[in-house]
Design a protein around this motif. Sequence first.
Motif, mmCIF file in Angstrom:
data_model
loop_
_atom_site.group_PDB
_atom_site.id
_atom_site.type_symbol
_atom_site.label_atom_id
_atom_site.label_comp_id
_atom_site.label_asym_id
_atom_site.label_seq_id
_atom_site.Cartn_x
_atom_site.Cartn_y
_atom_site.Cartn_z
ATOM 1 N N GLY A 672 7.956 1.459 14.553
ATOM 2 C CA GLY A 672 8.327 0.113 14.128
ATOM 3 C C GLY A 672 7.995 -0.186 12.689
ATOM 4 O O GLY A 672 8.049 -1.334 12.263
ATOM 5 N N GLY A 673 7.675 0.871 11.915
ATOM 6 C CA GLY A 673 7.334 0.659 10.516
ATOM 7 C C GLY A 673 8.525 0.854 9.588
ATOM 8 O O GLY A 673 9.661 1.077 10.034
ATOM 9 N N ASN A 674 8.259 0.775 8.287
ATOM 10 C CA ASN A 674 9.338 0.924 7.314
ATOM 11 C C ASN A 674 10.009 2.298 7.393
ATOM 12 O O ASN A 674 11.218 2.419 7.239
ATOM 13 C CB ASN A 674 8.800 0.695 5.895
ATOM 14 N N THR A 675 9.204 3.344 7.648
ATOM 15 C CA THR A 675 9.788 4.678 7.765
ATOM 16 C C THR A 675 10.721 4.743 8.961
ATOM 17 O O THR A 675 11.787 5.382 8.906
ATOM 18 C CB THR A 675 8.683 5.742 7.897
ATOM 19 N N ALA A 676 10.360 4.082 10.040
ATOM 20 C CA ALA A 676 11.233 4.046 11.217
ATOM 21 C C ALA A 676 12.558 3.370 10.880
ATOM 22 O O ALA A 676 13.623 3.803 11.337
ATOM 23 C CB ALA A 676 10.535 3.315 12.359
ATOM 24 N N MET A 677 12.513 2.318 10.073
ATOM 25 C CA MET A 677 13.745 1.624 9.697
ATOM 26 C C MET A 677 14.626 2.529 8.825
ATOM 27 O O MET A 677 15.836 2.615 9.028
ATOM 28 C CB MET A 677 13.425 0.321 8.957
#
Length: 998
Positions: A672-677
Amino acid sequence: MSDIMTPMSFGQLLNWTLTEHKKYGTVFGEHHSYRADSRYDRTIFGRKLETPVGPAAGPHTQLAQNIAAAYYTGSRFFELKTVQIMDGAELSACVNKPCIKADDECYNCEWSTELYVPQAMEEYIKAWFLCKVMAKEFGLGSMDGFQFNISVGYDLEGIKSEKIDNFLNTMKHAQDSDIFMSCRKYLLDHAELFENVTKEDIESISGDICNSVTISTLHGCPPQEIERIAMHLITEKGFHTFIKCNPTLLGYEYARKIMDDMGYDYVAFGDFHFRDDLQYEDAVPMLTRLMKVCGERNLEFGVKITNTFPVDVKQNELPSEEMYMSGKSLYPLSISLAAKLAKEFDGKLRISYSGGADYHNIKDIVDAGIWPVTVATTLLKPGGYERMIQMAELLEKENDVFTGVSPEKTAKLVEEVRTNPHHVKAVKPLPSRKMKKQVPLLDCFVAPCREGCPIHQDIPMYLKLVNEGKYEEAMKVITEKNPLPFITGTICAHPCMGKCTRNFYEDSVHIRGMKLVAAENGYDALMGGITAPHITRKGRAAVIGGGPAGMAAAYFLRRSGMEVTLFEKTGALGGVVRNVIPGFRIPAEAIDKDAALLEKMGVTVSLNTEIRDLDMLKNAGYTDVILAVGASEPGVLSLEKGAAVNALEFLAEFKEKDGDLDIGKNVVVIGGGNTAMDTARAAKRTKGVEHVYLVYRRTKRYMPADEEELVMAVEGGVEFMELLAPMKAEDGKLLCKVMKLGDYDASGRRGVVETGEEREVPADTVIAAVGEKVPTAFYESLGIHVNERGRAIVSEETCETNLPGVYVVGDGLGGPATVVEGIRDGLKAAEAVAGEKLVRDLDPDMDEDEIYSRKGNIADAKDGAEESGRCLGCPGICENCVEVCPNRANISIRVPGMEKHQIIHVDYMCNECGNCRSFCPYDSAPYLDKFTLFANEKDMEDSKNQGFTVLDREKMTCRIRFFGDTYVWSKGEETRIPEGILKLIEAVCTDYAYLLKD
């Protein structure tokens, strides 16, 4: 501190108003006035009304100075704060403090005036006279261009009591009351104070103050009681009458659904009030009967939408069990009720409106035939009363006569609000706007954006330069602390924008975008003026790793005059930004320009060179080594069965092959972090992929990703699978446990619990974005000590390890972080190596008139460089606490010999509502933490605030409390109290003597 307000005498109010306006051009701190034009006059209750807007019954209509400030800035319809039989100390004891929280949607736990009813009446009559003479003296409009509307509650017995009955009678015909005659006499005796007001003007002031009333009833009040109250006020008292109606008339299911659909699912309320309050089927015939009764008596009748909407305290918002919701979240409910009643009565039922009205919707509300409109929440935010000017100007319309409420226009507002960005709740909770600092007694004005930036970028300075079109100069300011203007101008996580005061108006200044504007327009000129500095420092520095942290360290050291070599194991600088972050986020050309800036500065760049041995560098003559090697160890997600691809490995391959990968039709991204996005958006762009599912064990609201990143993923077609915990991957599916949100904990955060259910998600490929780890083994091989988490142990101030002259910075220090945090670390290490500060702080010279012209004005995002003109100039003038105080108890004063304005808190005007706490950029409450003026020694004894009271005005003798000690001081005496505090006291006593209580 006492929360009991002490009203001022009429003489002090008048002296304050006239003196402040003459000396400073302001009235109760308001810098701009609204001047009414008779072309836009309307009529209601048989009287003239210059603008159909004003403050609601609440904190802005409780004291005379509040009403005066509201009038000065454009209010003309005043719904005076509700009075009831319970008043004064008895009521105050029932109101928990602080009682207002308005940083986004608003909540409060107070309901009627905290004064005694006779005091409240005197405040209203003093305000009546004050507004009358202000109209003529300052040229604000007709002396008869405004109206007072009284609000009473909460049951017939209380309203018929002698106390309330006398209030009603006096407010209707005040001519013979002591307070009316006293104010009138004071004005006549001091007519020489005015330039434009004559004795004839004073004598013409009518004692017929109010001919209209708004009925406020408690939740659960039976319809028969409401009707009896209305009949009493109509038939016995002869008032034009409005009845406050609650959103509970909409029904629980409607209210719950619209709140959930618009992102307010966390707002908790049961169906109790919906069952207990006035029912719609009872309301319609009652309103029909009352319309008929008023029509027979030539009186106007209508409803006031809306009264309070009670919700549960779940996240420690206020110190009570229940609170009342208003503002942006109440608007969908209020306008829905307006539409329902407009349709029911075919527009013939007059509607007075309150409930989330503001600059963005007020014109449409009034154009639908709904007016007068009263507001509160918008005035509780920075800009305060001056927000009223814009609203009044929006409503200027010639020959506007009430002909009814338009059911069609009102219904259209209901449809539009569901997607209106000003009312739909943000996907994620707002970040804290506070700095982790305590507000100082003096010189507190600060730029929250700069304080929120890890490198303290001088944002107000470069915004001013961008606004002036001075792009090269802006770039010089930016690169003073930031050698990566293109990278940060494109993908910076911009914590600065989360702190921007503009967030409380409409939207942050787009600071990151303005940096990119400066970079795109000022880069060539900047590069043309750069000459590599001569080597003037001893030693040689080796920087290992060409990501943002390493680039920053190399830049700052080389600029300082040191010889620097930057070693990068790949073929280009940029690190994760170049090799992992997708090209649709940042083009390679932007990274190239920042890399070129380093080389122009004289940094020696050695590409395709991997350094694993510090001895080799020492033997080569390098005296200092900065390790900026990143978080290169892949994070691991353990599944019961199957395996997940590492997100960074996927992103690197995606970028290398431009999305030409074979990962199937259905891709699941876990995280759910920026890398996931980034991973999910890249997967969506990968050849052959049809669906990308993002699995997270909680909801969007609790994902660690930035709001911006999350929204881009949603808009990019990523399908969010919330409340799922992954278990195993097999046969093209990911099996997950179904979770649900648990109860709120003490911090207001909700946990998750298993439901016992399971769910399958189609998954040809599973990608895990669960965080990368620092290269522990590498550090240990070099002899660097690590902690139990495998991270290098370094000095927080310098980033130096146990090895002298060896530093660790960037992602390799604490794990994946932001670009600007990497720059911060690189600067720390560079300054440690250099042994001195390598950057300067730069503040702009801001024109006061220009800053004040922006305050109170809603200004949506602009195109291009004009956007920078939305900056509020906080380091020059903040004054949030001044603007948001309804009672005007926080005051900005000019102190001779001090550069910045100073804030003084006036104890006798404060009721501890706590609103200033929400908007002070410091982690402080100005009403408790700023230097305080007390009316007398008794008030000072009742408080713990640092401050003073004047004992002898002529000798300027004061009792002063400073850091717990109390002194008696007279001007000229030696004392341990700092000179700045003494200057502040002297300024109050001489230049602002009207603050001193009679």
